[in-house]
Design an enzyme around this catalytic site. Structure first.
Site, PDB file in Angstrom:
ATOM      1  CD  GLU A 103     -88.484  -7.805  39.210  1.00  9.86           C
ATOM      2  OE1 GLU A 103     -87.530  -8.499  38.791  1.00  9.86           O
ATOM      3  OE2 GLU A 103     -88.997  -7.966  40.330  1.00  9.86           O
ATOM      4  CG  ASP A 161     -88.995  -8.204  47.952  1.00 14.95           C
ATOM      5  OD1 ASP A 161     -90.165  -7.795  47.857  1.00 14.95           O
ATOM      6  OD2 ASP A 161     -88.644  -9.307  47.514  1.00 14.95           O
TER       7      ASP A 161
HETATM    8  C1  DGY Z   1     -88.623 -12.835  45.880  1.00 16.27           C
HETATM    9  O1  DGY Z   1     -88.504 -14.056  45.824  1.00 16.27           O
HETATM   10  O2  DGY Z   1     -87.685 -12.059  45.696  1.00 16.27           O
HETATM   11  C2  DGY Z   1     -89.935 -12.263  46.121  1.00 16.27           C
HETATM   12  O3  DGY Z   1     -89.934 -10.893  46.016  1.00 16.27           O
HETATM   13  C3  DGY Z   1     -90.565 -12.711  47.413  1.00 16.27           C
HETATM   14  O4  DGY Z   1     -91.916 -12.449  47.270  1.00 16.27           O
END
Ligand code: DGY
Length: 425
Positions: A390, A158
């Protein structure tokens, strides 16, 4: 309780009946590449349930072949952007309008090799869906010979600083519909992307809706278009696994030839993301041609895809040795010597389990056993210290963002299982 038992418990707690969520609260739906890694972990104790993880993901496939990044089987007010924000999508189940790194074929090949009792019919059906999905990538996302991406979320990375070039070159939509973020209500905002980045992410979503999720238009006319080493190398590897399955399933020669064409095209495109100045594989803006300028945790996936020249691979190993001197836990998601490195902020620095997993496979297959072992050992040390997070701070090994995280548990289980088999051999 052993860590292996805890890992199984994490996967059971995140099971929502046929599919597994990444973690409760922050990510309450089925995510694409998360489910693929989850299937690997579940396969160590329940093969039927592992296959179900794969088939439930495929249930969301669109008529054009895309398997979306998130499948919304419900509408959870605690997540944003949920189904309402993505709008009407053409798939059988509400979903996002973008995809995610196609690691699934590689996982399915592995499942088919370890499942001696496998149901051939099930494998054939899965193969056909995977083939259509790969065709989608090649048809809908190819730009100047390389498969590129229209959204940082599609890369799975992201807010990696790799995307800053593409994001800075675009404007947030002046008519962006107001919204309230939910991610920062679940976890510390310091772990997550900035507000400005979120506005750009949602601007791309708004554009996708404005073209009724016509994927070729999203690629050709959308505000963001970058090539990504993660997407490129994961797809190139998965194409090779798809070819192996096509051969063992005795698929028509035309199918095998088509996959061969994709593979040849992929190898030829590897040079497109070679940043000569840095001597590393990096992302590249496909509008301006500009490369990003840092070594990331997907730069070394060239080994996983068995692509790139000897010289490129040698330089990649030199970067890894340099990066290893800066951190205690390899492999950080962003170059620790870059000015925008942040040890705890999502893709700006933390170690990511699935990236260590894939990179270690590639290094080990290509004869770099010591480097592969370091990636495995460092992730296992971080898990032993902090639990199934995570991602992890690569300097301290502290857990970041989501706790009780499915892919971390799954990768732990997969490695433990393989090490046990090696020990028994
Ligand atoms: C989030 O919601 O942060 C996800 O990475 C989008 O896929």
């Amino acid at each position: 309780m052993t860590l292996t038992q805890t890992a199984m418990d994490v996967l059971t707690q995140n099971d929502r009946g046929g599919f597994t969520i990444p973690t409760k609260g922050l990510y309450p739906y089925q995510w694409n590449w998360d489910s693929a890694f989850v299937a690997l972990g579940i396969a160590t104790y329940d093969m039927d349930r592992a296959w179900q993880e794969v088939t439930s993901l495929i249930e969301g496939q669109w008529p054009d072949g895309m398997i979306p990044s998130i499948i919304f089987r419900s509408d959870d007010p605690d997540y944003f952007p949920g189904p309402a924000r993505w709008g009407e999508t053409p798939g059988p189940i509400p979903s996002t309008g973008i995809s995610q790194p196609p690691v699934l074929a590689t996982v399915v090949r592995k499942l088919s090799e370890i499942d001696t009792q496998q149901d051939m019919l099930r494998l054939m059906r899965v193969f056909d869906a995977l083939y259509r999905w790969h065709a989608w990538w090649h048809d809908m996302r190819t730009v100047d010979g390389i498969v590129a991406t229209v959204h940082p979320w599609e890369t799975g990375r992201d807010n990696c600083p790799e995307w800053n070039i593409g994001l800075e070159a675009m404007q947030s939509a002046p008519d962006l519909a107001p919204y309230t973020r939910m991610d920062n209500k679940h976890v510390d905002a310091g772990f997550r992307p900035s507000q400005e980045q979120y506005d750009k992410y949602l601007t791309i979503v708004q554009f996708g809706q404005s073209v009724d999720w016509d994927q070729r238009r999203l690629t050709d006319e959308g505000p963001f278009l970058m090539a990504d080493p993660n997407l490129h190398f994961v797809l190139l590897r998965a194409d090779q696994d798809l070819r192996a399955m096509a051969i063992s399933l005795k698929k028509p020669q035309s199918v095998i030839d088509q996959i061969e064409t994709w593979i040849a095209k992929g190898h030829a495109a590897t040079n497109t993301i070679w940043n000569v100045q840095l001597g590393a594989f990096t992302s590249r803006d496909m509008h301006s041609g500009i490369f990003s300028n840092g070594f990331s945790n997907c730069s070394a996936l060239c080994f996983y895809a068995d692509s790139g020249t000897e010289d490129q691979r040698g330089k990649t190993l030199q970067h890894m040795a340099r990066v290893a001197r800066q951190v205690d836990y390899m492999l950080p998601s962003w170059d620790p010597e870059a000015p925008d490195f942040e040890a705890k902020r999502y893709w700006c620095g933390p170690l990511w389990p699935q990236m260590n997993y894939m990179t270690a496979i590639g290094l080990s297959e290509q004869g770099h056993a010591a480097e592969a072992a370091q990636l495995q050992d460092d992730l296992c040390r971080a898990i032993e210290k902090s639990g199934f997070w995570e991602c992890f701070d690569p300097i301290t090994g502290e857990g970041c963002v989501g706790a009780q995280f499915s892919w971390t548990a799954a990768i732990w289980l997969s490695w433990q299982h393989e090490n046990k088999l090696k020990g028994a051999a």
